[in-house]
Design a protein around this motif. Structure first.
Motif, PDB file in Angstrom:
ATOM      1  N   SER A  79       0.843  -1.196   0.000  1.00  0.00           N
ATOM      2  CA  SER A  79       0.000   0.000   0.000  1.00  0.00           C
ATOM      3  C   SER A  79       0.877   1.245   0.000  1.00  0.00           C
ATOM      4  CB  SER A  79      -0.941  -0.002   1.205  1.00  0.00           C
ATOM      5  OG  SER A  79      -0.220  -0.110   2.419  1.00  0.00           O
ATOM      6  N   TYR A  80       0.319   2.339  -0.523  1.00  0.00           N
ATOM      7  CA  TYR A  80       1.045   3.612  -0.526  1.00  0.00           C
ATOM      8  C   TYR A  80       0.062   4.748  -0.302  1.00  0.00           C
ATOM      9  CZ  TYR A  80      -0.521   4.085  -5.425  1.00  0.00           C
ATOM     10  OH  TYR A  80      -1.272   4.182  -6.574  1.00  0.00           O
ATOM     11  N   TRP A  81       0.569   5.838   0.287  1.00  0.00           N
ATOM     12  CA  TRP A  81      -0.264   6.986   0.605  1.00  0.00           C
ATOM     13  C   TRP A  81       0.626   8.204   0.845  1.00  0.00           C
ATOM     14  CZ3 TRP A  81       1.102   3.079   3.768  1.00  0.00           C
ATOM     15  CH2 TRP A  81       1.707   3.400   4.987  1.00  0.00           C
ATOM     16  N   ALA A  88       0.531  10.611  -3.575  1.00  0.00           N
ATOM     17  CA  ALA A  88      -0.171   9.377  -3.907  1.00  0.00           C
ATOM     18  C   ALA A  88      -0.847   9.451  -5.277  1.00  0.00           C
ATOM     19  CB  ALA A  88      -1.200   9.061  -2.830  1.00  0.00           C
ATOM     20  N   ASP A  89      -1.405  10.607  -5.632  1.00  0.00           N
ATOM     21  CA  ASP A  89      -2.063  10.725  -6.940  1.00  0.00           C
ATOM     22  C   ASP A  89      -1.048  10.603  -8.069  1.00  0.00           C
ATOM     23  OD1 ASP A  89      -4.523  11.022  -5.748  1.00  0.00           O
ATOM     24  OD2 ASP A  89      -4.535  13.220  -5.876  1.00  0.00           O
ATOM     25  N   HIS A 114      -0.206   6.976  -8.364  1.00  0.00           N
ATOM     26  CA  HIS A 114      -1.276   6.217  -8.991  1.00  0.00           C
ATOM     27  C   HIS A 114      -1.274   6.398 -10.496  1.00  0.00           C
ATOM     28  CE1 HIS A 114      -5.591   5.476 -10.119  1.00  0.00           C
ATOM     29  NE2 HIS A 114      -5.291   4.361  -9.489  1.00  0.00           N
ATOM     30  N   GLY A 135      -0.397   2.830 -10.993  1.00  0.00           N
ATOM     31  CA  GLY A 135      -1.682   2.178 -10.806  1.00  0.00           C
ATOM     32  C   GLY A 135      -1.893   1.779  -9.353  1.00  0.00           C
ATOM     33  N   GLY A 136      -2.727   0.790  -9.145  1.00  0.00           N
ATOM     34  CA  GLY A 136      -3.051   0.343  -7.789  1.00  0.00           C
ATOM     35  C   GLY A 136      -4.500   0.648  -7.456  1.00  0.00           C
ATOM     36  N   GLU A 137      -5.167  -0.286  -6.787  1.00  0.00           N
ATOM     37  CA  GLU A 137      -6.571  -0.141  -6.423  1.00  0.00           C
ATOM     38  C   GLU A 137      -6.716   0.538  -5.059  1.00  0.00           C
ATOM     39  OE1 GLU A 137      -8.977  -0.880  -8.548  1.00  0.00           O
ATOM     40  OE2 GLU A 137      -7.378  -1.423  -9.954  1.00  0.00           O
ATOM     41  N   ARG A 138      -7.852   1.157  -4.842  1.00  0.00           N
ATOM     42  CA  ARG A 138      -8.152   1.738  -3.544  1.00  0.00           C
ATOM     43  C   ARG A 138      -8.411   0.610  -2.543  1.00  0.00           C
ATOM     44  NH1 ARG A 138      -7.207   6.728  -1.704  1.00  0.00           N
ATOM     45  NH2 ARG A 138      -8.280   7.707  -3.470  1.00  0.00           N
ATOM     46  N   ARG A 163      -3.971   3.404  -1.519  1.00  0.00           N
ATOM     47  CA  ARG A 163      -4.013   2.612  -2.748  1.00  0.00           C
ATOM     48  C   ARG A 163      -2.931   1.537  -2.677  1.00  0.00           C
ATOM     49  NH1 ARG A 163      -5.025   7.825  -5.359  1.00  0.00           N
ATOM     50  NH2 ARG A 163      -7.060   7.783  -6.396  1.00  0.00           N
ATOM     51  N   TRP A 195      -1.906  -2.891  -3.848  1.00  0.00           N
ATOM     52  CA  TRP A 195      -2.175  -4.185  -4.455  1.00  0.00           C
ATOM     53  C   TRP A 195      -2.256  -5.235  -3.352  1.00  0.00           C
ATOM     54  CZ3 TRP A 195       1.492  -0.686  -5.776  1.00  0.00           C
ATOM     55  CH2 TRP A 195       1.361  -0.044  -7.025  1.00  0.00           C
TER      56      TRP A 195
END
Length: 285
Positions: free
Chosen positions: A145-147, A151-152, A155, A159-162, A172, A174
């Motif tokens: 996860s990353y934040w 973060a935008d 992404h 990529g990566g899902e919420r 966000r 994987w």
């Protein structure tokens, strides 16, 4: 005014011994040479009691070995965000209250601090198999996860899902990657941050240990409670909101922030274990 309880789920205790303990140290009980189940069995044989080894703490009690044991909680508002947080944790033990004992007098078992890493309720022998933060996952998988501030940007590039959580969007990333792939992806994110941004961007790898699995299982529960299987037994884990913990429980035992654990007679005449955490009192400051 009587308390209003909500069901959190159930656990089982096929060994006949139930443990409420600090999740951050369950895997450390075996390090000094005696597993948790051995220590807990001794305490339960005398009616129950508190266990302590360095920073590891737990309470062990006898419990029925042939049925599900219900776990409930009452709540009080958090001083951090006013959301409900656990005020009383109650675990039905499935055993009759002794006929000669006074039902109106709770039996003290000791006290416990609120562990920043969470709490675990489960069978003593099952918890001997608990894998902690430093262990390897049985399934060979991990989450990334990353934040943070960038973060935008990350992404848009990677990529990566919420990864949603109760009440918030969450970071966000994987889920369920092979460990080697998770490590490589996190390293790629770290290198990108260091090359273009520096501070303000966080990356985490969470291997599928039991410690991470219970936290993941509770992501969508309003009280951060999740059920997992450990050592063939159903275990409940409780994660605390970090803001609430920092305000209401900060310092833990070192600051005297400990809360009583008792045996009491339940409404149906069976024994229950209760852990009572008083609401935050601003007058104590």
């Amino acid at each position: 005014m009587s308390e209003t309880f909500v069901d959190l789920g159930f656990v089982d205790a096929p060994s006949g011994v139930l443990v409420l303990g600090m999740a951050g140290g369950i895997d450390h009980w075996r390090a000094p040479g005696r597993p948790l189940s051995t220590r807990a069995g001794v305490a339960a044989s005398s009616g129950g009691g508190r266990l302590r080894e360095w920073l590891c703490e737990a309470v062990a009690v006898p419990a029925a070995d042939d049925r599900r044991l219900r776990v409930r909680a009452s709540t009080s508002p958090s001083p951090f965000d006013e959301e409900p947080t656990i005020a009383t944790l109650e675990i039905g033990l499935g055993l009759p209250w002794p006929g000669t004992a006074d039902r109106s007098v709770p039996v003290p078992l000791g006290d416990l601090p609120v562990d920043r890493c969470g709490m675990v309720v489960g069978d003593a022998t099952g918890l001997d198999a608990w894998t902690g933060m430093a262990d390897e996952p049985a399934d060979g998988l991990a989450d990334v996860s990353y934040w943070g501030r960038y973060a935008d940007d990350a992404h848009a590039r990677f990529g990566g899902e919420r990864i949603t959580r109760y009440g918030v969007d969450g970071p966000r990333g994987w889920l369920d990657l092979p460990v080697a792939e998770a490590v490589a992806r996190a390293a790629e994110l770290d290198a990108w941050r260091d090359r273009f941004h520096g501070k303000g961007f966080m990356v985490s790898i969470d291997k599928h240990t039991d410690f991470h699995r219970f936290r993941r299982a509770g992501r969508h529960h309003p009280l951060h409670v999740g059920a997992i299987e450990v050592g063939g037994c159903r275990v409940l884990g409780i994660e605390w909101d970090q803001g609430d913990h920092s305000i209401r429980h900060r310092g833990e035992r070192g600051a005297g922030r400990v809360h009583p654990v008792t045996l009491e007679a339940g409404e149906a005449g069976e024994m229950v274990m209760r852990w009572t955490i008083p609401p935050y009192d601003f007058d104590d400051e």
